[in-house]
Design a protein around this motif. Sequence first.
Motif, PDB file in Angstrom:
ATOM      1  N   GLU A  79     -28.001 -34.942  -1.793  1.00  0.00           N
ATOM      2  CA  GLU A  79     -29.133 -34.680  -0.855  1.00  0.00           C
ATOM      3  C   GLU A  79     -28.708 -35.289   0.836  1.00  0.00           C
ATOM      4  O   GLU A  79     -29.036 -34.847   1.754  1.00  0.00           O
ATOM      5  N   ALA A  83     -28.820 -33.219   4.197  1.00  0.00           N
ATOM      6  CA  ALA A  83     -29.581 -33.840   5.261  1.00  0.00           C
ATOM      7  C   ALA A  83     -28.870 -33.603   6.617  1.00  0.00           C
ATOM      8  O   ALA A  83     -29.403 -33.702   7.976  1.00  0.00           O
ATOM      9  N   ALA A 126     -32.805 -36.184  11.270  1.00  0.00           N
ATOM     10  CA  ALA A 126     -32.334 -37.516  10.794  1.00  0.00           C
ATOM     11  C   ALA A 126     -31.515 -38.136  11.748  1.00  0.00           C
ATOM     12  O   ALA A 126     -30.360 -37.276  12.173  1.00  0.00           O
TER      13      ALA A 126
END
Length: 212
Positions: A79, A83, A126
């Motif tokens: 993950e 991201a 992010a």
Amino acid sequence: VGQFAQFLNGQDEPVDSYDGWLDVIPNLVDGHLPIQLTLKDGVWKPLRERDNQPIENVTWIGAHDYCAWRDARLPTEAEWEYAARGPDSLLYPWGNEYISANLLRSSSTQMPDVGSIPRGASWVGALDMSGSLYEWTSSLYRPYPYDPNDGRETSLEDDFGNRVFRGCPWYHSENNLHGMLRDNVSATARHDNKPDIAFWYFGFRCARSLNP
């Protein structure tokens, strides 16, 4: 740092020590403790101008417990990488070209605030996925390619093995020692350490599962 102070203050019983959650080692140069928090009259507070810095010295246990306190969890290694790299498997969070201006690098002894360089954001927005601090993931250190069913996502109680951290810390400037200390600042770099050990450049971010 401000949010981690809330975590310490929000425990069921008063907390007079961060031991276990933070692993603070004296600086080898001057012997001081690189801690960003202070305990005064039973209340944890950030030191002056440290409120919006990412919390340093965090063990995997501390990162795991904080995320659970926020009704969240640590991201898996896969993950975290998705991201940062996205469906196109970018080399850096912002693309495939190294751009020094997109990266938090050392300019002083002061830790930069969270989100100081928004142009370095990943495809999902992010921030600080390259630069800032190393970031813990939930995953045990196993060879790639990632397989979620090979036991690497087991609990700490079932396996106290080394956990993966990703990203790259901010502390080596590009001009250090004539460029001798070359950090791997790509979004593919992966490292590991024991879950109860940290250094000042160990941090984390939280994740939640999507529930449409």
